[in-house]
Design a protein around this motif. Structure first.
Motif, PDB file in Angstrom:
ATOM      1  N   UNK A   4      77.857 110.810  20.152  1.00 51.52           N
ATOM      2  CA  UNK A   4      76.614 110.068  19.922  1.00 51.52           C
ATOM      3  C   UNK A   4      76.843 108.595  20.227  1.00 51.52           C
ATOM      4  N   UNK A   5      77.981 108.103  19.806  1.00 50.90           N
ATOM      5  CA  UNK A   5      78.395 106.727  20.080  1.00 50.90           C
ATOM      6  C   UNK A   5      79.746 106.773  20.779  1.00 50.90           C
ATOM      7  N   UNK A   6      79.944 105.949  21.790  1.00 49.84           N
ATOM      8  CA  UNK A   6      81.258 105.930  22.440  1.00 49.84           C
ATOM      9  C   UNK A   6      82.366 105.666  21.408  1.00 49.84           C
ATOM     10  N   UNK A   7      83.406 106.481  21.447  1.00 50.91           N
ATOM     11  CA  UNK A   7      84.523 106.301  20.531  1.00 50.91           C
ATOM     12  C   UNK A   7      84.346 106.969  19.178  1.00 50.91           C
ATOM     13  N   UNK A   8      83.180 107.556  18.924  1.00 50.19           N
ATOM     14  CA  UNK A   8      82.933 108.216  17.642  1.00 50.19           C
ATOM     15  C   UNK A   8      83.550 109.612  17.663  1.00 50.19           C
ATOM     16  N   UNK A  80      75.077 103.982  11.754  1.00 46.38           N
ATOM     17  CA  UNK A  80      76.330 104.738  11.820  1.00 46.38           C
ATOM     18  C   UNK A  80      77.425 103.915  12.463  1.00 46.38           C
ATOM     19  N   UNK A  81      77.088 103.083  13.415  1.00 37.86           N
ATOM     20  CA  UNK A  81      78.083 102.247  14.091  1.00 37.86           C
ATOM     21  C   UNK A  81      78.742 101.321  13.070  1.00 37.86           C
ATOM     22  N   UNK A  82      77.980 100.801  12.142  1.00 34.12           N
ATOM     23  CA  UNK A  82      78.524  99.900  11.123  1.00 34.12           C
ATOM     24  C   UNK A  82      79.515 100.647  10.249  1.00 34.12           C
ATOM     25  N   UNK A  83      79.201 101.886   9.850  1.00 28.14           N
ATOM     26  CA  UNK A  83      80.069 102.674   9.000  1.00 28.14           C
ATOM     27  C   UNK A  83      81.324 103.092   9.754  1.00 28.14           C
ATOM     28  N   UNK A  84      81.160 103.525  10.996  1.00 31.39           N
ATOM     29  CA  UNK A  84      82.301 104.008  11.776  1.00 31.39           C
ATOM     30  C   UNK A  84      83.199 102.838  12.100  1.00 31.39           C
TER      31      UNK A  84
END
Length: 84
Positions: A4-8, A80-84
């Motif tokens: 969903x997000x690069x690197x996730x 989600x980017x902030x949490x990851x």
């Protein structure tokens, strides 16, 4: 399938789930049980998950599900980017 997000990574979702449980005030023993962990020492021996704790987890996740707006999917990904 790309992330969903690069690197996730899939495991990042466990971190997000744990964070949600903390935010929702779920007792530590119920968090551990949900994630398949055991609490160390005396806490693990004398702490037990109760039916009200299980109901609290279900209620909290249900609230999160119901308050997520499909048209705000982009906002969810940004959070989600902030949490990851």
């Amino acid at each position: 399938m790309p992330p969903v997000l690069p690197g996730m990574h899939f495991h990042d979702l466990r971190h997000t789930h744990k964070t949600w449980l903390i935010e929702d005030g779920i007792p530590e023993i119920a968090q551990a049980r949900r994630l398949g962990h055991r609490l160390p020492g005396v806490r693990g021996i004398y702490s037990h998950v109760t039916e009200p704790m299980i109901a609290a987890v279900v209620d909290a996740l249900q609230r999160r599900w119901e308050t997520t707006q499909p048209d705000r999917a982009g906002d969810t990904v940004r959070r989600l980017r902030v949490v990851a």
